[in-house]
Design a protein around this motif. Structure first.
Motif, short mmCIF file in Angstrom:
data_model
loop_
_atom_site.label_atom_id
_atom_site.label_comp_id
_atom_site.label_asym_id
_atom_site.label_seq_id
_atom_site.Cartn_x
_atom_site.Cartn_y
_atom_site.Cartn_z
N LEU A 93 0.82 -1.21 0.00
CA LEU A 93 0.00 0.00 0.00
C LEU A 93 0.86 1.26 0.00
N ILE B 268 -6.96 -6.10 2.37
CA ILE B 268 -6.41 -4.96 1.63
C ILE B 268 -6.80 -4.96 0.16
N LEU C 54 -6.62 -1.54 -2.10
CA LEU C 54 -5.46 -1.59 -3.00
C LEU C 54 -5.88 -1.43 -4.45
N GLN D 46 -6.78 2.14 -5.12
CA GLN D 46 -5.55 2.93 -5.22
C GLN D 46 -4.91 2.75 -6.59
#
Length: 353
Positions: free
Chosen positions: A104, A137, A141, A144
């Motif tokens: 991350l 995550i 993720l 992102q």
């Protein structure tokens, strides 16, 4: 390129007494038939650069190293796996590098050789991101990375880099959900407006160690040459998030949350500009409908700069609004002026002017 004889992944797990940590949502994929299948679905890796996310004990890593990939970098947060991965690196004839870090926070563009860079309009570069992602995550993720795709930054400054990743099956089905599907959601639109998204195959939960209570889907993302919504990521993400806030209700209720409660005229303006039926339901909207909504919202934000920063869930904004509309506008306009960048940037969180 075949690896020399090595202990099996199960033997590595036993040798280093590796156990999956529940707080890290770890589940090991030890079946080499399945790890090879995941890697095959990524496409040809011959001569390519591969970044594997969360290799764990190295099941998928072995499958990658048994291809003709030229360079493999694995990013692992849990230091317990490093010794086992180092065994693979030592056997790989300098093709593999281990990065001990949090994906991350990791800047992937720093590890990709410049020779792999191609123009965005060309075919995808011979760069691949592969990973069996921890469930906790996986969604933040991919969001992102979708923002990086929209901005052509990070790994996507090298071109339309492909991703082949595992997700909880329900999340995978949401990503590929078509219009009017019960699974259609914000994530469906965010993935599909930027990428060709395909669910390659499913893996039963019992194939993992320890076995999760859910099955898993392998999803591939191929970034589009041109996004289906030509507006900044933050703008699209906000509109999609609000539209699906009341996913079973008519969109007029969702759209109203984009604006202060005492400005209903802006909700009406949204529908006038987009020419959409206020009684439509969120799952019924096509990508071109979202494009119209985003364009209409962007136009309104250009007229009223403070609107983009308004958050209907904010207690602070509610308190300011109770003092009067002008008080809220003044505070939000002050914030907009402070946040306004001095130079243009691809990831500016302000409306298109």
């Amino acid at each position: 390129m075949r690896l020399p004889p090595l202990p099996t992944v199960s033997e590595i797990v036993h040798l280093y007494q590796l156990t999956a940590r529940k707080q890290l949502a770890q589940n090991f994929l030890l079946d080499m038939n399945l790890t090879r299948k995941v890697v095959r679905k990524a496409g040809s890796l011959d001569g390519g650069f591969v970044c594997e996310v969360g290799p764990g004990p190295g099941g998928i890593t072995r499958a990658i190293l048994n291809t003709a990939a030229k360079r493999v970098v694995v990013v692992e947060k849990d230091g317990r796996f490093i010794p086992g991965l180092q065994m693979l690196a030592d056997a790989s004839e300098d093709r593999m590098k281990i990065v001990h870090g949090d994906i991350l926070q990791f800047k992937m563009e720093q590890i990709i050789p410049e020779t792999y860079r191609v123009p965005w309009e060309d075919k995808p570069p011979n760069v691949h991101i592969i990973g069996n992602l921890p469930f906790n995550i996986s969604t933040p993720l991919i969001v992102q990375w979708l923002e990086d795709i929209a901005n052509q930054s990070g790994a996507w400054s090298f071109g339309r880099t492909r991703l082949t990743l595992t997700f909880q099956k329900e999340v995978a089905e949401r990503m590929v959900a078509p219009v009017s599907s019960d699974m259609r959601c914000r994530l469906s639109v965010m993935c599909q407006y930027l990428c060709d998204v395909s669910l390659k195959f499913g893996i039963p939960g019992k194939a993992f160690t320890p076995a999760p209570k859910v099955d898993v889907g392998v999803v591939q993302f191929v970034p589009l040459m041109k996004p289906r919504i030509n507006l900044p990521f933050k703008m699209v993400e906000k509109v999609c998030r609000h539209v699906f806030h009341y996913r079973q209700k008519m969109i007029k209720h969702s759209i109203a949350t984009l604006f202060p409660v005492d400005m209903p005229e802006l909700t009406a303006e949204m529908f006038e500009r987009s020419d959409l039926d206020p009684s439509s339901r969120p799952p019924q909207l096509k990508l071109r409908d979202f494009s119209k909504l985003c364009s209409a919202y962007n136009d309104i934000c250009c007229q009223h700069a403070f609107i983009f920063d308004f958050d209907y869930r904010s207690r602070k904004h509610a308190k300011l609004l109770r003092r009067g509309r002008n008080t809220l506008i003044e505070k939000l306009e002050e914030k907009s002026l402070v946040d306004l960048p001095e130079t243009e940037s691809s990831d500016v969180e302000v409306p298109v002017r």
